[in-house]
Enzyme design. Structure first.
Site, PDB file in Angstrom:
ATOM      1  CG  PHE A 241      -2.138   0.925   0.969  1.00 19.38           C
ATOM      2  CD1 PHE A 241      -3.405   0.389   0.827  1.00 19.38           C
ATOM      3  CD2 PHE A 241      -1.993   2.308   0.845  1.00 19.38           C
ATOM      4  CE1 PHE A 241      -4.499   1.208   0.575  1.00 19.38           C
ATOM      5  CE2 PHE A 241      -3.080   3.122   0.587  1.00 19.38           C
ATOM      6  CZ  PHE A 241      -4.339   2.575   0.455  1.00 19.38           C
TER       7      PHE A 241
ATOM      8  CG  LEU B 189      -0.907   7.191   3.090  1.00 21.75           C
ATOM      9  CD1 LEU B 189      -2.275   7.480   2.505  1.00 21.75           C
ATOM     10  CD2 LEU B 189      -1.050   6.940   4.587  1.00 21.75           C
TER      11      LEU B 189
ATOM     12  N   PRO C  77       7.480  11.064  -1.079  1.00 18.96           N
ATOM     13  CG  PRO C  77       8.858  10.861  -2.964  1.00 18.96           C
ATOM     14  CD  PRO C  77       7.429  10.713  -2.515  1.00 18.96           C
TER      15      PRO C  77
ATOM     16  CD  GLU D 111       1.172  -0.143   9.550  1.00 21.38           C
ATOM     17  OE1 GLU D 111       0.053  -0.086  10.091  1.00 21.38           O
ATOM     18  OE2 GLU D 111       1.566  -1.129   8.924  1.00 21.38           O
TER      19      GLU D 111
ATOM     20  CD  GLU E 169       7.348  12.418  17.422  1.00 24.49           C
ATOM     21  OE1 GLU E 169       7.261  11.686  16.411  1.00 24.49           O
ATOM     22  OE2 GLU E 169       8.232  12.273  18.281  1.00 24.49           O
TER      23      GLU E 169
HETATM   24  C1  LIG Z   1      11.008   0.831   6.548  1.00 18.48           C
HETATM   25  C2  LIG Z   1       9.773   1.632   6.289  1.00 18.48           C
HETATM   26  C3  LIG Z   1       8.644   1.017   5.763  1.00 18.48           C
HETATM   27  C4  LIG Z   1       7.506   1.773   5.458  1.00 18.48           C
HETATM   28  N1  LIG Z   1       6.426   1.172   4.833  1.00 18.48           N
HETATM   29  C5  LIG Z   1       5.422   1.958   4.361  1.00 18.48           C
HETATM   30  C6  LIG Z   1       4.371   1.408   3.535  1.00 18.48           C
HETATM   31  O1  LIG Z   1       4.332   0.202   3.263  1.00 18.48           O
HETATM   32  N2  LIG Z   1       3.409   2.252   3.054  1.00 18.48           N
HETATM   33  C7  LIG Z   1       3.410   3.589   3.322  1.00 18.48           C
HETATM   34  O2  LIG Z   1       2.531   4.282   2.835  1.00 18.48           O
HETATM   35  N3  LIG Z   1       4.377   4.141   4.125  1.00 18.48           N
HETATM   36  C8  LIG Z   1       5.379   3.360   4.624  1.00 18.48           C
HETATM   37  N4  LIG Z   1       6.373   3.916   5.406  1.00 18.48           N
HETATM   38  C9  LIG Z   1       6.338   5.337   5.686  1.00 18.48           C
HETATM   39  C10 LIG Z   1       6.052   5.693   7.138  1.00 18.48           C
HETATM   40  O3  LIG Z   1       4.719   5.409   7.462  1.00 18.48           O
HETATM   41  C11 LIG Z   1       6.441   7.181   7.304  1.00 18.48           C
HETATM   42  O4  LIG Z   1       7.862   7.232   7.274  1.00 18.48           O
HETATM   43  C12 LIG Z   1       5.926   7.768   8.588  1.00 18.48           C
HETATM   44  O5  LIG Z   1       4.517   7.859   8.565  1.00 18.48           O
HETATM   45  C13 LIG Z   1       6.511   9.178   8.834  1.00 18.48           C
HETATM   46  O6  LIG Z   1       6.422   9.971   7.681  1.00 18.48           O
HETATM   47  P1  LIG Z   1       7.734  10.753   7.169  1.00 18.48           P
HETATM   48  O7  LIG Z   1       8.830   9.768   7.082  1.00 18.48           O
HETATM   49  O8  LIG Z   1       7.371  11.489   5.941  1.00 18.48           O
HETATM   50  O9  LIG Z   1       8.082  11.764   8.330  1.00 18.48           O
HETATM   51  P2  LIG Z   1       7.471  13.246   8.488  1.00 18.48           P
HETATM   52  O10 LIG Z   1       6.005  13.201   8.341  1.00 18.48           O
HETATM   53  O11 LIG Z   1       8.244  14.167   7.620  1.00 18.48           O
HETATM   54  O12 LIG Z   1       7.837  13.546  10.011  1.00 18.48           O
HETATM   55  C14 LIG Z   1       9.137  13.967  10.436  1.00 18.48           C
HETATM   56  C15 LIG Z   1       9.065  14.238  11.933  1.00 18.48           C
HETATM   57  O13 LIG Z   1       8.140  15.310  12.198  1.00 18.48           O
HETATM   58  C16 LIG Z   1       7.158  14.877  13.122  1.00 18.48           C
HETATM   59  N5  LIG Z   1       5.871  15.519  12.819  1.00 18.48           N
HETATM   60  C17 LIG Z   1       5.256  15.593  11.621  1.00 18.48           C
HETATM   61  N6  LIG Z   1       4.099  16.254  11.745  1.00 18.48           N
HETATM   62  C18 LIG Z   1       3.983  16.603  13.054  1.00 18.48           C
HETATM   63  C19 LIG Z   1       2.998  17.307  13.821  1.00 18.48           C
HETATM   64  N7  LIG Z   1       1.877  17.779  13.263  1.00 18.48           N
HETATM   65  N8  LIG Z   1       3.223  17.473  15.132  1.00 18.48           N
HETATM   66  C20 LIG Z   1       4.336  16.983  15.726  1.00 18.48           C
HETATM   67  N9  LIG Z   1       5.310  16.312  15.053  1.00 18.48           N
HETATM   68  C21 LIG Z   1       5.125  16.121  13.746  1.00 18.48           C
HETATM   69  C22 LIG Z   1       7.100  13.355  12.949  1.00 18.48           C
HETATM   70  O14 LIG Z   1       6.550  12.725  14.093  1.00 18.48           O
HETATM   71  C23 LIG Z   1       8.570  13.029  12.744  1.00 18.48           C
HETATM   72  O15 LIG Z   1       9.213  12.997  13.987  1.00 18.48           O
HETATM   73  C24 LIG Z   1       7.480   3.163   5.753  1.00 18.48           C
HETATM   74  C25 LIG Z   1       8.608   3.772   6.332  1.00 18.48           C
HETATM   75  C26 LIG Z   1       9.756   3.028   6.568  1.00 18.48           C
HETATM   76  C27 LIG Z   1      10.965   3.739   7.116  1.00 18.48           C
END
Ligand SMILES: Cc1cc2nc3c(=O)[nH]c(=O)nc-3n(C[C@H](O)[C@H](O)[C@H](O)COP(=O)(O)OP(=O)(O)OC[C@H]3O[C@@H](n4cnc5c(N)ncnc54)[C@H](O)[C@@H]3O)c2cc1C
Length: 383
Positions: free
Chosen positions: A123, A125, A128, A366, A370
């Site tokens: 899936f 979602l 980058p 997932e 935070e």
């Molecule tokens: C190995 C791996 C497997 C994954 N598998 C999947 C998958 O199968 N499908 C999929 O769709 N995604 C997948 N993901 C993505 C994962 O769900 C996201 O990395 C995660 O949701 C965080 O998003 P981001 O990396 O863009 O961080 P960001 O959203 O950029 O967040 C960066 C930091 O800011 C903080 N932050 C952001 N917004 C706020 C707020 N409003 N208040 C306070 N703090 C905040 C976050 O908590 C984090 O500490 C995977 C990630 C990894 C590393």
């Protein structure tokens, strides 16, 4: 809510524990070291019916429930989190959206393959440009006659580039709502497809045997009937999938935390320092006692969240609490287990080093810690 398992649940837990010990554990270090996907292990998990645990038999499932899946995930993560997340993503993110929101034709087409483990679904979602703010989706899907044309990129997508991957469901902007906001829908993309590419695997800190890619969609065409669920409900539907998924991630955190206790109990009874086993020193014994306490409490949290979900009660807050707590105690237990092992804990050949590297992602995937706190606070009427 009881922490006692029924005879049927205990039989499932014990059979997955045997499988984890006899089949998964012996090859875990090698797959971690070589960053290789454990095809043979996944094939055997398919034969055991693990990919079909929470689905009805009419779709090739085992007729169990989500709690059964969590029990299996906990036992797998006790020895190898990469294998556990492969199952979790295959079921919770790959097959479950089709089961929850698919038409009869979509279910007939996809579920027998996904529930048997013959095929893997992913899936997409996260993009980058951001994962926590999933509503900021930039990938687009525009209608052109009887097809959707998809353009955009997805980041960090689990199970998206294996030889078994046949389905990637994506969220994409399909228009504008009456309020002028992005209308986000979910669309089934059978892969391989013209215009679809999975970039080379990420070089990750942990979960090395789990398959993760950035995906690119360059004018990918799929039939209009591949819309999953109602048009414009893709974001909301997927958030509900994530609510359930948090219980599953919590089970993985508990499994990893328990694996740390298992390793430490064994090592503390063998390793000697100053003429005595290190477990005879209260500093070490208490560290292990605290690890076991945290694990037990985290397990109660996910059992409770799952029980509420299966009883049809509100469970969003409890799932977020279970995910938040389990992932944080998994990291703490992994850090303490490394300490108990001393210098050997810093050597990749020992499972606790792998547990340490595998634990951190639990606080991110997932929904970050935070995001869990935001959900809990909102449910309490603050934040
Ligand atoms: C190995 C791996 C497997 C994954 N598998 C999947 C998958 O199968 N499908 C999929 O769709 N995604 C997948 N993901 C993505 C994962 O769900 C996201 O990395 C995660 O949701 C965080 O998003 P981001 O990396 O863009 O961080 P960001 O959203 O950029 O967040 C960066 C930091 O800011 C903080 N932050 C952001 N917004 C706020 C707020 N409003 N208040 C306070 N703090 C905040 C976050 O908590 C984090 O500490 C995977 C990630 C990894 C590393």
């Amino acid at each position: 809510m009881s922490s006692e398992l029924t005879a049927e649940q205990e039989a499932l837990r014990a059979s997955v524990a045997d499988f984890a010990r006899e089949v998964v554990a012996p090859v875990a270090a090698q797959h971690d070291r070589e960053h290789s996907f454990p095809y043979d292990v996944v094939r055997q998990m398919g034969s055991m019916g693990l990919f079909g645990l929470p689905f009805p038999e009419e779709y090739g499932g085992m007729g169990g429930d989500y709690f059964a899946l969590c029990l299996a995930l906990e036992e797998l993560a006790r020895v190898d989190s990469s294998v556990a997340i492969t199952l979790e993503a295959g079921v919770s993110l790959g097959a479950m959206p089709v089961f929850r929101f698919g038409t009869d034709a979509q279910k007939q087409e996809w579920l027998p393959r996904l529930t048997s483990g013959r095929a893997l679904g992913a899936f997409g979602l996260t993009e980058p440009g951001g994962g926590s703010d999933a509503g900021a989706t930039r990938t687009t899907a525009r209608r052109d006659g009887d097809t959707w044309v998809i353009d955009g990129s997805k980041a960090f997508i689990t199970n998206s580039g294996t030889d078994l991957t046949e389905l990637v469901t994506v969220t994409a902007v399909t228009g504008q709502t009456a309020a002028g906001k992005k209308e986000i829908s979910a669309i089934l993309v059978p892969v391989p497809a013209d215009g679809f590419t999975a970039a080379k695997p990420y070089d990750k800190v942990g979960w090395n045997a789990s398959d993760t890619h950035e995906l690119h969609f360059d004018g990918v065409r799929v039939p209009a009937v591949n819309l999953l669920g109602e048009q414009g409900r893709g974001y909301a539907n997927f958030l509900s999938i994530l609510d359930e998924g948090r219980i599953a991630i919590s089970a993985i955190g508990v499994g990893l935390a328990q694996g740390c206790v298992d390793e430490c109990v064994r090592y503390a009874r063998e390793r000697e320092a100053f003429g005595r086993t290190i477990g005879s020193y209260q500093a070490i014994a208490f560290m292990i006692a605290e690890m076991e306490t945290r694990t037990y409490v985290a397990r109660c949290a996910y059992y409770d969240a799952a029980a509420r979900m299966l009883a049809g009660k509100p469970f969003k807050r409890q799932a977020a609490i279970a995910k938040l707590y389990s992932s944080e105690i998994a990291v703490t237990n992994a850090r303490d287990a490394t300490q108990v092992f001393g210098g050997y804990g810093f050597m990749n050949e020992f499972p606790v080093a792998r547990f340490w590297r595998d634990s951190k992602i639990l606080e991110i995937g997932e929904g970050t810690s935070e995001v869990q706190k935001m959900l809990i606070a909102r449910d309490l009427g603050v934040g």
